[in-house]
Design an enzyme around this catalytic site. Structure first.
Site, short mmCIF file in Angstrom:
data_model
loop_
_atom_site.label_atom_id
_atom_site.label_comp_id
_atom_site.label_asym_id
_atom_site.label_seq_id
_atom_site.Cartn_x
_atom_site.Cartn_y
_atom_site.Cartn_z
N ASN A 46 -56.73 46.97 23.74
CA ASN A 46 -56.68 46.67 25.26
C ASN A 46 -57.74 46.75 25.41
OD1 ASN A 46 -53.98 45.12 25.51
ND2 ASN A 46 -53.89 46.60 27.36
N ASP A 61 -51.89 41.50 32.92
CA ASP A 61 -51.72 43.56 33.10
C ASP A 61 -51.63 44.15 33.79
OD1 ASP A 61 -53.13 45.13 30.86
OD2 ASP A 61 -54.32 46.04 31.85
P1 13P Z 1 -58.78 51.10 28.47
O1 13P Z 1 -59.46 51.90 29.48
O2 13P Z 1 -58.54 52.00 27.43
O3 13P Z 1 -60.17 50.23 28.32
O4 13P Z 1 -57.47 50.46 27.97
C1 13P Z 1 -58.00 49.29 28.88
C2 13P Z 1 -56.16 48.34 29.07
O5 13P Z 1 -55.60 49.34 28.23
C3 13P Z 1 -55.70 47.90 29.50
O6 13P Z 1 -54.69 47.58 30.41
O1 G3H Z 2 -55.40 49.60 32.74
C1 G3H Z 2 -55.93 49.25 33.20
C2 G3H Z 2 -56.44 48.68 32.90
O2 G3H Z 2 -57.81 48.94 32.99
C3 G3H Z 2 -57.61 47.28 34.61
O3 G3H Z 2 -57.65 48.51 35.82
O4 G3H Z 2 -56.15 48.41 37.26
O5 G3H Z 2 -58.74 48.90 37.63
O6 G3H Z 2 -58.03 46.95 37.24
P1 G3H Z 2 -57.34 48.75 36.93
ZN ZN Z 3 -53.07 49.36 29.81
#
Ligand code: 13P
Ligand code: G3H
Ligand code: ZN
Length: 327
Positions: free
Chosen positions: A272, A88
């Site tokens: 997501n 991600d």
């Molecule tokens: P949320 O913060 O809305 O759960 O989004 C998560 C996300 O986009 C991870 O890439």
């Molecule tokens: O979009 C971001 C995700 O919620 C991941 O969050 O970088 O704190 O693990 P993080």
């Molecule tokens: Zn994201």
């Protein structure tokens, strides 16, 4: 079944008018809660790992835990659960390469904060390496607002995706899916009170998503899978439990589930969700501590946390994503 890419999942989701849930994972209980829900609902699944998750838990631990989830589905449920393991918000070629070399089946290269040409250049570089290794690539055009460990964009610096850019971007990069900005936002505080209206209970109602942009993007990219980030709905029941048990999350607000459901029937194939997992787990752990101040064995409070994740994910699979029974 081995870990799979999202290619086949997205094709079926696009044609079937549903979306695959992409849930962020950081530890064993989160992985178990999500995969148990997917097994029970026979739902294809994307487990995604951020740069922050990778430095918290280490690549090898997360990879082995996900492999364990695949084996568990096979052994205890006699069921081949298709799981895609995705990076991600990859922020560099080197990070994407490391995840590809380490067994991920999908990576995101997020250069949406760079110029159009620079975004194309680095995305293309990742696509070439990924495709040579049988891995698929998600890219992003447009910038979401929001604050998380690895994502920090002020509302005034966010921008919707320009539909007139998407065709050239996809053609020149060769990416397999595209994240777009249509009004979703990262984190548990997606909109300020000033951006929202309030309902009769005083709860914040966020501005609607820009379905007109989504429609125009999919008109220009027929059959191409679109991704929505920042798509937690921030269930108010969890916010209330957190606030009633020593937490402080005033005016936390998310994307209404009906709007996500509508997006899932359109070109959106991947949705997501991270913040809702955090809220579910935190709510139940806070409640557990308040009700059992003498408990100090982590299993006592992590178990209800894991159960809360499982119940929340099952709800999403059935009522928001519509991917139950599709595996
Ligand atoms: P949320 O913060 O809305 O759960 O989004 C998560 C996300 O986009 C991870 O890439
Ligand atoms: O979009 C971001 C995700 O919620 C991941 O969050 O970088 O704190 O693990 P993080
Ligand atoms: Zn994201």
């Amino acid at each position: 079944m081995a870990i799979v890419t999202s290619r086949d999942m997205f094709k079926k989701a696009y044609d079937g008018g549903y979306a695959i849930g992409a849930f962020n994972v950081n530890n064993m209980e989160i992985i178990q809660g999500i995969t148990e829900a997917a097994i029970e609902q026979h739902a294809p699944l994307i487990l995604q790992v951020s740069k922050g998750a990778r430095s918290y838990a280490k690549h090898v631990y997360l990879m082995k835990l996900i492999e364990a989830a695949v084996a568990d589905a096979e052994q205890t449920a006699g069921f081949d659960l298709p799981i895609c393991v995705h990076l991600d918000h990859g922020d560099s070629f080197e990070l994407c390469k490391s995840c590809i070399d380490g067994g991920f089946s999908s990576v995101m290269i997020d250069k949406s904060g760079e110029s159009f040409e620079e975004n194309i250049r680095i995305t293309r570089q990742v696509v070439e390496y990924a495709h040579d290794h049988g891995v698929v690539v998600e890219a992003e055009l447009g910038t979401l607002a929001g604050v998380e460990d690895e994502v920090n964009v002020k509302a005034e610096d966010s921008s919707y995706t320009r539909p007139e850019d998407v065709q050239e971007f996809v053609e020149r990069t060769g990416c397999d899916s595209l994240a777009i900005a249509i009004g979703t936002s990262h984190g548990a505080y997606k909109f300020t009170a000033a951006q929202c209206t309030r309902n009769e209970n005083g709860e914040l109602i966020p501005p609607p998503l820009r379905f007109d942009i989504l429609e125009e993007v999919s008109r220009r990219l027929p059959g191409f899978p679109i991704v929505l980030h920042g798509s937690s709905s921030v269930p108010q029941e969890f916010v209330r439990i957190i606030n009633a048990n020593g937490g402080k999350m005033p005016d936390a607000v998310g994307i209404p589930e009906e709007q996500l459901r509508k997006a899932a029937t359109m070109a959106v194939c991947k949705i997501n969700i991270d913040s809702d997992l955090r809220l579910a787990m935190t709510a139940k752990i806070r409640q557990h501590f308040a009700e059992h101040p003498d408990h100090f064995d982590p299993r006592q409070y992590l178990k209800p946390g894991r159960e809360a994740i499982k119940a929340m994910v099952e709800h999403k699979l059935i009522h928001v994503l519509g991917c139950n029974g599709k595996a």
